[in-house]
Motif scaffolding. Sequence first.
Motif, PDB file in Angstrom:
ATOM      1  N   VAL A 398       0.833  -1.204   0.000  1.00  0.00           N
ATOM      2  CA  VAL A 398       0.000   0.000   0.000  1.00  0.00           C
ATOM      3  C   VAL A 398       0.866   1.251   0.000  1.00  0.00           C
ATOM      4  N   CYS A 399       1.987   1.193   0.685  1.00  0.00           N
ATOM      5  CA  CYS A 399       2.812   2.379   0.919  1.00  0.00           C
ATOM      6  C   CYS A 399       4.095   2.343   0.087  1.00  0.00           C
ATOM      7  N   ARG A 400       4.584   3.516  -0.207  1.00  0.00           N
ATOM      8  CA  ARG A 400       5.917   3.645  -0.799  1.00  0.00           C
ATOM      9  C   ARG A 400       6.900   3.943   0.340  1.00  0.00           C
ATOM     10  N   HIS A 401       8.127   3.535   0.159  1.00  0.00           N
ATOM     11  CA  HIS A 401       9.065   3.812   1.240  1.00  0.00           C
ATOM     12  C   HIS A 401      10.454   4.081   0.691  1.00  0.00           C
ATOM     13  N   LYS A 402      11.185   4.828   1.470  1.00  0.00           N
ATOM     14  CA  LYS A 402      12.590   5.105   1.196  1.00  0.00           C
ATOM     15  C   LYS A 402      13.320   4.917   2.511  1.00  0.00           C
ATOM     16  N   GLY A 403      14.042   3.823   2.591  1.00  0.00           N
ATOM     17  CA  GLY A 403      14.678   3.479   3.850  1.00  0.00           C
ATOM     18  C   GLY A 403      13.626   3.092   4.878  1.00  0.00           C
ATOM     19  N   THR A 404      13.643   3.788   6.006  1.00  0.00           N
ATOM     20  CA  THR A 404      12.708   3.491   7.097  1.00  0.00           C
ATOM     21  C   THR A 404      11.553   4.486   7.166  1.00  0.00           C
ATOM     22  N   VAL A 405      11.345   5.244   6.097  1.00  0.00           N
ATOM     23  CA  VAL A 405      10.236   6.213   6.044  1.00  0.00           C
ATOM     24  C   VAL A 405       9.214   5.721   5.012  1.00  0.00           C
ATOM     25  N   TYR A 406       7.978   5.492   5.478  1.00  0.00           N
ATOM     26  CA  TYR A 406       6.908   4.974   4.628  1.00  0.00           C
ATOM     27  C   TYR A 406       5.862   6.064   4.397  1.00  0.00           C
ATOM     28  N   SER A 407       5.439   6.194   3.144  1.00  0.00           N
ATOM     29  CA  SER A 407       4.399   7.161   2.779  1.00  0.00           C
ATOM     30  C   SER A 407       3.170   6.401   2.301  1.00  0.00           C
ATOM     31  N   CYS A 408       2.045   6.599   2.976  1.00  0.00           N
ATOM     32  CA  CYS A 408       0.830   5.833   2.702  1.00  0.00           C
ATOM     33  C   CYS A 408      -0.318   6.776   2.343  1.00  0.00           C
ATOM     34  N   PRO A 409      -1.137   6.448   1.338  1.00  0.00           N
ATOM     35  CA  PRO A 409      -2.283   7.295   0.988  1.00  0.00           C
ATOM     36  C   PRO A 409      -3.383   7.189   2.043  1.00  0.00           C
ATOM     37  N   LEU A 410      -3.643   8.274   2.712  1.00  0.00           N
ATOM     38  CA  LEU A 410      -4.685   8.298   3.739  1.00  0.00           C
ATOM     39  C   LEU A 410      -6.000   8.675   3.061  1.00  0.00           C
ATOM     40  N   ARG A 411      -6.904   7.711   2.929  1.00  0.00           N
ATOM     41  CA  ARG A 411      -8.121   7.927   2.148  1.00  0.00           C
ATOM     42  C   ARG A 411      -9.328   8.284   2.994  1.00  0.00           C
ATOM     43  N   VAL A 412      -9.135   8.490   4.282  1.00  0.00           N
ATOM     44  CA  VAL A 412     -10.253   8.824   5.148  1.00  0.00           C
ATOM     45  C   VAL A 412     -10.739  10.237   4.843  1.00  0.00           C
ATOM     46  N   HIS A 413     -12.055  10.422   4.769  1.00  0.00           N
ATOM     47  CA  HIS A 413     -12.604  11.750   4.453  1.00  0.00           C
ATOM     48  C   HIS A 413     -13.929  12.031   5.164  1.00  0.00           C
ATOM     49  N   ASP A 414     -14.687  10.990   5.529  1.00  0.00           N
ATOM     50  CA  ASP A 414     -15.960  11.227   6.220  1.00  0.00           C
ATOM     51  C   ASP A 414     -15.707  11.768   7.620  1.00  0.00           C
ATOM     52  N   PRO A 415     -16.407  12.824   8.036  1.00  0.00           N
ATOM     53  CA  PRO A 415     -16.228  13.353   9.391  1.00  0.00           C
ATOM     54  C   PRO A 415     -16.436  12.263  10.439  1.00  0.00           C
ATOM     55  N   GLY A 416     -15.499  12.170  11.391  1.00  0.00           N
ATOM     56  CA  GLY A 416     -15.582  11.179  12.449  1.00  0.00           C
ATOM     57  C   GLY A 416     -14.950   9.846  12.115  1.00  0.00           C
TER      58      GLY A 416
END
Length: 505
Positions: A398-416
């Motif tokens: 799901v995530c891309r990473h470079k070394g020990t840093v992972y970048s993940c698409p946060l798809r949450v958008h509904d309030p709460g």
Amino acid sequence: MPVQPAKRRLPSGRFRLVVLCAVAATLAGLVALLSGNVTRSADPDPDSGFVAPRTYHVKPPGGRKRPERDKPIHIAYARGDRAGEKTGRLTMDVSDAGETLRLKQFGSGCSSFGGGVRVECKVGASYDSWADWAGALPYAAPGSKAGDSGELRLRYRAPDGHMATRTTTVVVGGPILEVRHPETLTGVRPGAVTGWDLAVRNTGETTAHGVALLVATDGELTMTQHFANCRYPGADAPPRTAYCTFPDLRLRPGRTAVFSPGLRLRTPHVLDHGSLRQSAWPLDLGPYQDVLVPDGGEPGDGPPLHARTRSGGSGPWSDEREAWTEVSTDNPADYAAIGARVRVAPGGEREVRVGGRTEGPGDPGQGGAYDLVFTVPRGAEVVQEPMEEIDEDVVQPVCRHKGTVYSCPLRVHDPGAEETFAFTLRFGDRAGDGAVRLRERKDSAPPEDPDTTDHTAAVTVDLDARYASSPAASGHGLAWSILGGLAAGAFAGALLLRRRRRQRR
């Protein structure tokens, strides 16, 4: 003795035979007419299936280049046959307007004659100049000027010998219609009704004889006023597309038509954005390629939309076939990062969940507005990262990473709502802390988050050997703990049963 009325005599056999023959002849004639066996063609329109514009415009010699949307002339022939092999023949001829027009062939299977005044192409049993790479484009001959015109005569011969003809009037120069459209409209209150100015200007060389205007919104913006001279498809749904025509409008070069009363739009109550698109074209030219005009629809129940012309006109303008405007409401969403606290023995493994949540009140829409950036705790390694299934039995990270840093698409958008990502980590003898932060996407422009202090969170690691025997130490530890408990319970039950038996004896 009274005179008896004379009795009507039935027709003789010979007379009945004549009548039957006449009826039979009439029926035979009808059958022949319907079956096409008479000299008159069964098709009342021999050119049916052959499509070409009534009018087409080309730039004057040395004049302004026509917009991209105006370049392709649309010529098509279809009578239910597939394209197949090139068994049809298309002829384009401007020989009667040789001082005004020329033809430039393109594609394969074409030949040019008479110095570019006639082009013949081998094409399929069905043909579409927007899809088939064969045909010709008319252009202005040297010495012609804006306003000059000539006829482009078109002839298509089908494989069965059927011949169809059309004629297009080609005008040197022409109207170039632009719509006023800001790229973004910001700061609108959620749920508010806002006004929108509708305006079209002509930056071409000749007058537009009639104007068509198409306005459409996405599923979040709603038109609150429906004009009597516009069509709105979909009677059971909120009208989101208006198709308006002004056949009597004469828009001269350098003039602008302002349509009043302007458009009224209701913005979303929850979402923080919406979009609107516009398109305008001369009526005799027809809509541009890929601009879909809805079929049917009902006229609006409001006042008619009137056009008032004036010179000039300020503001941003577009000559694209469709001009899009993003509408952003002042309805921010408060996002927060979700960290974790990990208790583990040196060398142990743990599942760590990190993510983000939004408290609203706004909704930035499907896909959200932020990415999650997870920095793995120092001294820990990733044993298993989040995976997603992209096809049957096919998964990918799901995530891309470079070394020990992972970048993940946060798809949450509904309030709460919140979304977390599960990482399985193995911790070394000297593991340190990690971190989570939210990073705004470059292609997203939501209203500013009212509180950005919670966009970061810590992943705290509590490293202690005592956690090795805890129920959460690992999946195996939990299983052994459960089995131990069950065994202890069974042993205690056996002792109790033995004691009762002794007492009975």
